[in-house]
Write a protein that holds these residues in place. Structure first.
Motif, mmCIF file in Angstrom:
data_model
loop_
_atom_site.group_PDB
_atom_site.id
_atom_site.type_symbol
_atom_site.label_atom_id
_atom_site.label_comp_id
_atom_site.label_asym_id
_atom_site.label_seq_id
_atom_site.Cartn_x
_atom_site.Cartn_y
_atom_site.Cartn_z
ATOM 1 N N TYR A 18 -7.570 -3.286 11.985
ATOM 2 C CA TYR A 18 -6.823 -2.340 12.805
ATOM 3 C C TYR A 18 -6.734 -2.836 14.253
ATOM 4 C CZ TYR A 18 -5.664 2.049 15.141
ATOM 5 O OH TYR A 18 -5.071 3.016 15.911
ATOM 6 N N ALA A 43 -0.618 -0.622 11.163
ATOM 7 C CA ALA A 43 -1.868 -0.216 11.812
ATOM 8 C C ALA A 43 -2.156 1.261 11.555
ATOM 9 C CB ALA A 43 -1.788 -0.496 13.307
ATOM 10 N N GLY A 47 -5.375 2.893 9.868
ATOM 11 C CA GLY A 47 -6.086 3.948 10.585
ATOM 12 C C GLY A 47 -6.326 5.168 9.710
#
Length: 56
Positions: A18, A43, A47
């Motif tokens: 990430y 990302a 997450g």
């Protein structure tokens, strides 16, 4: 020294991935907006996975 053979958890692996994607996103945000949007979406998916694993 005692942590030499410690395995990294799934959350730690995802966190590093990430952070790498967010750094890439930041770099691309000034040069190529469409590519930076794709990286940011990746990302965000990672997450979300991190959040789900932390809840368990």
């Amino acid at each position: 020294m005692f942590g030499l053979f410690k395995k990294t958890s799934e959350v730690d692996k995802l966190q590093k991935q990430y952070e790498k994607l967010m750094a890439q996103w930041h770099k691309l945000s000034t040069a190529n907006r469409t590519e930076s949007d794709k990286v940011y979406a990746e990302a965000q998916i990672i997450g979300d996975k991190i959040e789900k694993l932390k809840q368990l």
